[in-house]
Every structure is written in structure tokens, then in C-alpha cells.
Design a protein around this motif. Structure first.
Motif, PDB file in Angstrom:
ATOM      1  N   ASP A  16      13.951  -6.019  66.247  1.00  0.00           N
ATOM      2  CA  ASP A  16      12.502  -6.318  66.088  1.00  0.00           C
ATOM      3  C   ASP A  16      11.798  -5.142  66.001  1.00  0.00           C
ATOM      4  OD1 ASP A  16      12.549  -5.334  68.608  1.00  0.00           O
ATOM      5  OD2 ASP A  16      11.329  -6.633  69.606  1.00  0.00           O
ATOM      6  N   ASP A  46       7.852  -5.250  65.645  1.00  0.00           N
ATOM      7  CA  ASP A  46       7.297  -6.580  65.241  1.00  0.00           C
ATOM      8  C   ASP A  46       7.740  -7.549  66.019  1.00  0.00           C
ATOM      9  OD1 ASP A  46       6.379  -8.698  63.810  1.00  0.00           O
ATOM     10  OD2 ASP A  46       8.003  -8.763  62.159  1.00  0.00           O
ATOM     11  N   ARG A  47       7.004  -7.821  67.158  1.00  0.00           N
ATOM     12  CA  ARG A  47       7.133  -8.859  68.315  1.00  0.00           C
ATOM     13  C   ARG A  47       7.183 -10.232  67.901  1.00  0.00           C
ATOM     14  NH1 ARG A  47       8.278  -5.736  72.638  1.00  0.00           N
ATOM     15  NH2 ARG A  47       7.173  -3.772  72.875  1.00  0.00           N
ATOM     16  N   ASP A  48       6.373 -10.536  66.783  1.00  0.00           N
ATOM     17  CA  ASP A  48       6.167 -12.103  66.335  1.00  0.00           C
ATOM     18  C   ASP A  48       7.136 -12.219  65.536  1.00  0.00           C
ATOM     19  OD1 ASP A  48       4.580 -10.689  64.716  1.00  0.00           O
ATOM     20  OD2 ASP A  48       2.685 -11.637  65.078  1.00  0.00           O
ATOM     21  N   GLY A  49       7.774 -11.398  64.751  1.00  0.00           N
ATOM     22  CA  GLY A  49       8.689 -11.584  63.452  1.00  0.00           C
ATOM     23  C   GLY A  49       8.011 -11.998  62.279  1.00  0.00           C
ATOM     24  N   ASP A  50       6.499 -11.631  62.283  1.00  0.00           N
ATOM     25  CA  ASP A  50       5.787 -11.991  60.813  1.00  0.00           C
ATOM     26  C   ASP A  50       5.715 -10.937  59.951  1.00  0.00           C
ATOM     27  OD1 ASP A  50       4.272  -9.983  61.910  1.00  0.00           O
ATOM     28  OD2 ASP A  50       2.478 -11.049  61.578  1.00  0.00           O
ATOM     29  N   ASP A  90       3.441  -4.612  64.754  1.00  0.00           N
ATOM     30  CA  ASP A  90       2.292  -4.885  65.769  1.00  0.00           C
ATOM     31  C   ASP A  90       1.997  -3.854  66.707  1.00  0.00           C
ATOM     32  OD1 ASP A  90       2.512  -7.652  65.183  1.00  0.00           O
ATOM     33  OD2 ASP A  90       4.305  -7.998  66.420  1.00  0.00           O
ATOM     34  N   GLU A  91       3.068  -2.835  66.877  1.00  0.00           N
ATOM     35  CA  GLU A  91       3.122  -1.924  67.685  1.00  0.00           C
ATOM     36  C   GLU A  91       3.882  -0.504  67.426  1.00  0.00           C
ATOM     37  OE1 GLU A  91       4.476  -1.052  72.599  1.00  0.00           O
ATOM     38  OE2 GLU A  91       4.572  -2.799  71.393  1.00  0.00           O
TER      39      GLU A  91
END
Length: 829
Positions: free
Chosen positions: A138, A153-157, A161-162
Motif C-alpha cells: 500500500d 495509500d491506505r484506502d486504495g483509491d 494519503d500520507e
């Protein structure tokens, strides 16, 4: 950033209009915004139809255009996730521009399985100088000078994200210089290390998350753990390398960049760990101290690299390193045949596409290659580059598993997969899990099983090491007697500086001892020597001295550098001082120990060598001592961040030689030795002074005084004065004699010409005109013939000796006469 884009967009007027799906992207001086990017197709069909004509692949492969500009442009590096999702470093600055906000990382996906991308997102919308990148589950590890960061990319979109910074200062900001020749590619090894390829601008002070600091003056390879700790140098002495192809067995390979016509062009390097490759200080005049390249391919421009070991790839292409050459428009395959601790390499054309920069492979045997077609060294608009995809014909891959959904036992079984990408993904999945209890026995069984593929055993071994640290050492030590896996056990035992207690010295010594009895285990010897060089004590250092004369040059090189790491001064001085051993093998051990000592500028070393010199009567042994003292005369000066250009000073052994506290002691010892030397030793001292760029001073006067009756000293004088800034008048007759005598060796004649070109005396230039045609017809080591021509053609005294050319031209015949007339015409112009 939003304000900048709004302002910039408002200021745009006319530009290149690219009509796509009802939208018009008109900007020519910036990258598309994320919103604009979402409306752009990954592939423009009309462009793809033209670009496919430029790509050539072996007949066993089908090719598609995976992505086109403007959505995907300026691709520098690519990284494929196991499922074929492609991450692309896109840098509109090219290599020489320094404009902010032209860099980004794109995520490209083929959602319908037609071999072309159909979705593009800005995974990282704005990042300057994006270079090497590695995808893991991820997160994306990205080298973007001056830092290395991980974007999660924690939500996989498909959008990061961070961001976490792992290493700072591992390169330069735009304030200092553009990204060219800077810090480049990233590669994740099965050992859990990230390997970074560093160009020859190096870095002044990199800092990891654990506070570890590192400097690299020049090019090489550094490595660090995925959390940013453990930063260390893994190889040095390369030029502008862009990426390391790391094999499943942890051999590294790279295609080095050229020296812009100065020799040593495109070179294929093998990195076996903690090696010195010689650029620019050593490869010309000290070749016995470096690891020679596997091959030299002439002109080109080496770029990215990758190792491919996937089941769909035809056997003749598979399990090998591939390198991209931007200057030749080819991705090359390199066949490897083991040769001791290294390899013999071949090179075959594999995939042709214009201005190829990088390649990678996914877990379904699809190969992705990036092109910089249409690019310059700076931004020239958005319509630049493309991505090609090559897949093996008729191959249907096994369904890709959902790694996170598999049980521990299933993941261990996947370590036996014929796909390196799948093995690595399975290993990384197990490492992410808090506990993998219940499969330790399964892993140990795999590692011990000699009937299993070696790559699978190595993957399991390094899983144990990474997951259990020092708790795995006892098991790893039991592998010492298994010749097939022992090298990797040795590597794993000492792999981490923070996992050395208890020290695994006994197990490492057992691996070395086992390899001692068999000449066919050079890799075991090499890995055990590296490991003992990290964790050994004085006892092990004394034993290691014997290996500096190993019959395998990689093993011998490794032993020398391991002893340097151990700072084995006393142990090496004992060998150098020994008088009992007089065999050729002992002589080689003694020379190897002197290589160790001359790399350790310490008072103890100088005192020991100086004390030995008067007592040594054997001429050859004395010369060895004199060479070591000459090397210790200077040290490398403190680097303040300035860098060499494309044609650096290659004389060596130091790029910035500076005196240190023991320089006067060494100079006095060399002067005393010269005063008592016979002709042979005096000539040797003169040559070594020149080779080490030590100003001759009184030594030159001694040589000049003796040369009248000892002609054997003339080559040494020529060598010394070829390096000097000024040539004393007393030396000119001797240089004239050296330049014009029929018996003079080619190298000495060229050096005499170089020295004479620094003067304006008529007899000197008469000799130059007579000698230079002969020099031009000969080939000499270290490009001396070329240096002689250059010294004469660019001599500042040319206009001062106009009358000489006019006077001597009628007296000369053939090439010498034409040369004089050519100089007259040059001056007249």
C-alpha cells in the motif's frame, strides 16, 4: 500549490490544444492538474498507432502501447505492482531544468485487460525530481532528491494519503544543481534492503531515521531499511548509474554511464557487496585495486535496469538482468555464466524503443518500458514520451492470489513460486503480519531442502532473518556445512548492524573454514569475509590476512576491504614485516596487506612502514614498501560539495590530494631512500612519485644529477615532469633526449612531449615536432598519446615559438614537416 496553479492557468494564452473526450487541455508550460488528468485518456489511439511502429520486440512477445502523453509523459522510472498497476515517475524538468511543480508520480491501470492503460491518477500530484520508485502493498518508496520518502495509500483509491520522510540529504536541491547525475533508482531486494543508485555528483550528508549519516563523493550504491534506518555504502567508484538490477540471489548489476569520450564507456558492473569500482580516481592508474567491469560496450547512455525471473518469459531471455540504454534506444538482455565469485556476461538486443529510460515486470510476466521520445533536457511541452508493454505470446499466468487473504502456510508455499515478483510479495506479506507462528518449522524445512529452488530457499532464509533477527542466528549457523546455501547464511548473519549481539563469529568462521577446503566455493568465502569484516575481532582479522591472496580476484578484493573495515593495522604490519615467507603466495599476501595499510592513514601505519624500510634488503619487497608510503603521502581532502564535471581528473589516487600530519615523515623517508638508491630503485621511486602526484622537490634534483650517467632514470624524469606545473631548464636536454631517442619506450616518449610542451625553448619544440608524429602512431596506456597531442595543441607557448616553426620546418621531413606547417597555419589563423 492550488494558488500557484490557479494563477498559472489564468496566465496561459495560446498553446498546444489536445482535444480529448470532449475536453480541451491547452497548457504547454505545465503538467495537467489532477482534475484535468482525470479527464485525459491513458492512451490516445492515433498516437498509439504511430508509436507502436517505433517499438521492436523479439518474436516471442506481443507489444502494446500502455500509455501516451499528455496524460503520461516524461517517464523517468517505472515500478509495476504485482497485478500490473504501474507507477511512473514523471519529471518535466528533464535532466537539466530546475522549475518547481513539473514532477509527479502517476498510477496507471489497465482495468479491462486489453493491454492498454485506461485509468490515470496523480498518485503524488506534485514532487520535484521524482526518480526511482518501488511499490510494496500500500506504499510507494520514492527517491526524489534531496530525500527518500514513502507515500502511503491506505484506502486504495490511487492517491497517496500520507508521506513519511526516510532519508534526507541524499542528493541536491534545485538551489545547488539539477537532478542530472544525481541520486537515481531504487530496488527492493529479497533481503529487505532498499538499494539506491547514486550518480557521480554524490551527496554531502544523508541522514536516516536512526540518525545514521553518510557521505558519498562520486557514484555508487547505498542501501537502507524500509523504515529509513541502517543507511550504508554498498558499492562505490561508479559514474552515473541509474538503477541496480538485483537478482533473487542478491547479485546486483547496473549499466554505467559513459565518460563522454574519455575512455571506459558503457560498463556493465557486478556488485557483490562493499566493492570499489574505481571511477574516477583509480581506474586509470591503479586498476589492480578495483573490481573490473564485466564488459565495456563503447558509447551509449546507460539508464534503468531490472532483473526478470518470471515463468512466462521464454527460457533464453529469463532469469537475467536487463539494462536500458537511452543513447542506443535498446533494452538489453545480459546472459550470465558463473565465473568464480562473479560472472561472464553477454549482451543481446531485447526491446527497441526510442530514448528508453527504464523497465519493470509484474507478477503476470508483463514487461513495461518507458520512452522519452520527443524530450529534450528541459521542458518542451506535454507531448513527450510513452510506455510500452511486452507480454509473452500464448502465456496464460496463474491467477494472482489475494496475498492478504492467504494463510501463513499458503504464503510460505508461494515462496516456491517460479515468479520472483510473487515470491517477494509473499515474503513481504508475511513480514507485515504481527505473528507468523506455526510456520517457522515449515520455513526451516524449505531453507534446508537442497531439492528446492535456490531462490526459494534464499527467500525463506531472509524471511527468517528479517522476522526473527538474532533469534534466527542459531538456525542460520547450522547451515555452514551446506555449500549451496551457506553463502546466504553468512550474509544474513551479519546483515544488520543493529542485530549483532550475540556476535555470530563462530558460525561465520565455520562457513569460511568449510569453504576453505573446496576451491569451488568462492561465493561462500566472499560472503563469510564480508560478514567477518563487519563483526570480527583481532583474532579473526589475523586469520583474514591469508585471503587477500585468494585465487579469485573478487574474494581477494573483499578480503582487503574487510580488513580495512576492521582497521587491521597490527595484523597486517606483522605480515609485512615477516621474513620467513618467501613463496610467491606469501608475496601476494604481503602485497594485499600493504593495500590494507595504505588505505589506513594512521601514524601507527606510517611508523611501522618507515621503520621497516631501512631494514629491508630485498629489492621487490622494498618497492612494495615504497609504493605504500607514496600512497600514504596524501589523503583525500575534505569535500565541501563541489563536483567534478563530465571529464574529471582521473590521475588518482586522490581527486583532492592534501597533506596530513604524517606527510613530512613520509617525505623524509622517501628522500632518504632515494639518496641511497641504486639506479633501478631510483627510477622506481621517480615513477611512483609521479604516479601518486607527489611533487618531486629535492628528489627531482637528485634524479637530474644522476641521469647524465644513468640513462635508465630518464623515463622516471619524464613521468615526473609530465605531471609538474613547471619544467626546470636543467631538465630540458634530458627530456629532448628522451623524446627523440629511438630506444625510448612509447609511454616515456609521450610523457617527455607533454613535459616539453610546457616550455618555449627552441630545442624543446624541435624535439616535439620530431617526436610527436611517432607518438601519434602509438597506443599507450592511460591515453598518454592523446594527452601528448592535447598538451601540444593547447600549449600556451605556441605563439611564443612561431619563429621556431619557421626555422625548423625546412629542416624536417615527412610528418614532422607537415606538423610544423600546420602550427604555422594555426597561428596565422
Amino acid at each position: 500549490m492550488k494558488a500557484f496553479r490557479t494563477s498559472l492557468a489564468a496566465s496561459l494564452t495560446a498553446g498546444l490544444a489536445l482535444a480529448v473526450q470532449g475536453q480541451t487541455y491547452t497548457a504547454t508550460d505545465r503538467q495537467p492538474t489532477p482534475a484535468e488528468l482525470a479527464k485525459l485518456p491513458a492512451v490516445m489511439p492515433e498516437k498509439a498507432a504511430e508509436l507502436i511502429k517505433l517499438v521492436k520486440a523479439p518474436p516471442e512477445f506481443d507489444v502494446t502501447i500502455f500509455a501516451t502523453p499528455p496524460a503520461v509523459n516524461y517517464p523517468v522510472f517505472v515500478a509495476a505492482a504485482p497485478d500490473g498497476t504501474l507507477y511512473v515517475s514523471s519529471d518535466g524538468n528533464g535532466s537539466l531544468d530546475r522549475k518547481p511543480h513539473l514532477g509527479r508520480v502517476l498510477r496507471v491501470r489497465d482495468t479491462n485487460g486489453d493491454g492498454q492503460g485506461d485509468e490515470v491518477k496523480a498518485f503524488v500530484a506534485d514532487v520535484d525530481s521524482p526518480r526511482g520508485l518501488v511499490w510494496d502493498h500500500d506504499r510507494l518508496y520514492l527517491l526524489h532528491p534531496p530525500d527518500i520518502s514513502v507515500f502511503i495509500d491506505r484506502d486504495g483509491d490511487g492517491i497517496s494519503d500520507e508521506k513519511k520522510t526516510l532519508v534526507t540529504g541524499i542528493g541536491w536541491t534545485f538551489k545547488d544543481r539539477p537532478a542530472d547525475h544525481g541520486s537515481n533508482g531504487l530496488t527492493l531486494g529479497i533481503d529487505g534492503w532498499l538499494y539506491a543508485a547514486i550518480g557521480d555528483f554524490g551527496f554531502l550528508e544523508a541522514t536516516g531515521t536512526d540518525g545514521q549519516k553518510l557521505q558519498m563523493r562520486g557514484g555508487g550504491v547505498v542501501r537502507f531499511r524500509p523504515d529509513g534506518s541502517g543507511l550504508e555504502t554498498w558499492a562505490e567508484g561508479t559514474r552515473n548509474i541509474l538503477e541496480v538490477a538485483m537478482s533473487p540471489l542478491l547479485d546486483g548489476f547496473t549499466r554505467d554511464n559513459t565518460n563522454d569520450g574519455g575512455g571506459w564507456d558503457i560498463r556493465l558492473h557486478h556488485f557483490s557487496g562493499y566493492t570499489q569500482h574505481g571511477y574516477p580516481r583509480l581506474f586509470k592508474n591503479f586498476p589492480d585495486e578495483i573490481i573490473q567491469p564485466l564488459a565495456d560496450y563503447g558509447g551509449g547512455s546507460g539508464c534503468g535496469a531490472g532483473w526478470i525471473d518470471e515463468p512466462g518469459i521464454p527460457e533464453k531471455w529469463n532469469n537475467a538482468p536487463f539494462t536500458a540504454d537511452w543513447g542506443r534506444d535498446w533494452v538489453y538482455h545480459h546472459g550470465l555464466t558463473p565465473k568464480g565469485a562473479t560472472f561472464v556476461a553477454t549482451q543481446e538486443e531485447f526491446l527497441k524503443l526510442p530514448r528508453v529510460t527504464d523497465l519493470d515486470v509484474d507478477a503476470n510476466s508483463a514487461i513495461y518500458a518507458a520512452s522519452w521520445r520527443g524530450a529534450s533536457f528541459t521542458w518542451v511541452g506535454p507531448d513527450v514520451g510513452f510506455i510500452a508493454r511486452a507480454t509473452p505470446k500464448g502465456f496464460t499466468p496463474e491467477p494472482l492470489p489475494e496475498f492478504d487473504q492467504l494463510r501463513n502456510e499458503e504464503l510460505v508455499a508461494l515462496l516456491e513460486a517460479p515468479s520472483h515478483v510473487r515470491r517477494l510479495a509473499a515474503q513481504r506479506t508475511l513480514l507485515r503480519r504481527e505473528k507468523i507462528t506455526g510456520v517457522e518449522k515449515q520455513l526451516r524445512t524449505l531453507v534446508r531442502n537442497s531439492s528446492k529452488p535456490l531462490a526459494s530457499r534464499v527467500a525463506g532464509l531472509f524471511l527468517l532473518k528479517q522476522k526473527f533477527g538474532t533469534d534466527a542466528h542459531a538456525f542460520l549457523g547450522t547451515l555452514a556445512s551446506d555449500a549451496t546455501i551457506a553463502p546466504w547464511a553468512a550474509r544474513a548473519l551479519a546483515d544488520r548492524n543493529d542485530q549483532r549481539h550475540p556476535l555470530p563469529v563462530k558460525a561465520l568462521s565455520a562457513i569460511l573454514e568449510s569453504a576453505t577446503t573446496r576451491a569451488d566455493q568462492p561465493r561462500s568465502r566472499k560472503e563469510a569475509l564480508i560478514a567477518l569484516g563487519k563483526v570480527g575481532t583481532a583474532k579473526q582479522a589475523a586469520a583474514l590476512t591469508a585471503w587477500v591472496a585468494d585465487s579469485d580476484p573478487i574474494v581477494a578484493h573483499t578480503a582487503v576491504h574487510s580488513l580495512i573495515r576492521l582497521r587491521a593495522i597490527k595484523e597486517c604490519l606483522q605480515v609485512v614485516a615477516a621474513t620467513s615467507g618467501r613463496s610467491d603466495h606469501f608475496a601476494a599476501i604481503r602485497i594485499g596487506c600493504l593495500k590494507v595499510l595504505q588505505a589506513l592513514p594512521e601514524s601507527e601505519v606510517v611508523t611501522g612502514l618507515v621503520s621497516l624500510l631501512p631494514r629491508e634488503t630485498d629489492p621487490t619487497r622494498r618497492q612494495d614498501l615504497l609504493t605504500a608510503l607514496c600512497r600514504l603521502h596524501f589523503v583525500e581532502g575534505k569535500w565541501k560539495g563541489d563536483s567534478w564535471g563530465t571529464r574529471p581528473d582521473t590521475r588518482g589516487p586522490f581527486y583532492q590530494p592534501e597533506p596530513w600530519r604524517e606527510t613530512p615523515t613520509i617525505a623524509a623517508a622517501l628522500k632518504a631512500a632515494l639518496a641511497k638508491a641504486d639506479s633501478q630503485e631510483a627510477a622506481f621511486i621517480g615513477r611512483e612519485l609521479a604516479r601518486h602526484r607527489i611533487p618531486a622537490g629535492d628528489a627531482l634534483n637528485t634524479l637530474l644529477a644522476r641521469a647524465a650517467t644513468e640513462p635508465s632514470l630518464l623515463p622516471a624524469i619524464a613521468a615526473q615532469l609530465a605531471e609538474a606545473e613547471e619544467v626546470p631548464a636543467a631538465a630540458i636536454p634530458l627530456l629532448v633526449q628522451t623524446a627523440t631517442a629511438d630506444t625510448t619506450a612509447d609511454a616515456a616518449r609521450a610523457q617527455a612531449v607533454i613535459a616539453l610542451a610546457k616550455t618555449s625553448r627552441a630545442d624543446a619544440w624541435h624535439a616535439i615536432l620530431s617526436a610527436l608524429p611517432r607518438v601519434q602512431q602509438t597506443k599507450t596506456e592511460n591515453n598518454l598519446s592523446e594527452k601528448a597531442r592535447s598538451a601540444v595543441n593547447n600549449a600556451p607557448q605556441l605563439d611564443q615559438v612561431h619563429a621556431v616553426f619557421e626555422a625548423v620546418a625546412p629542416q624536417l621531413n615527412g610528418p614532422a614537416s607537415l606538423l610544423a606547417e600546420g602550427f604555422l597555419l594555426k597561428l596565422a589563423a
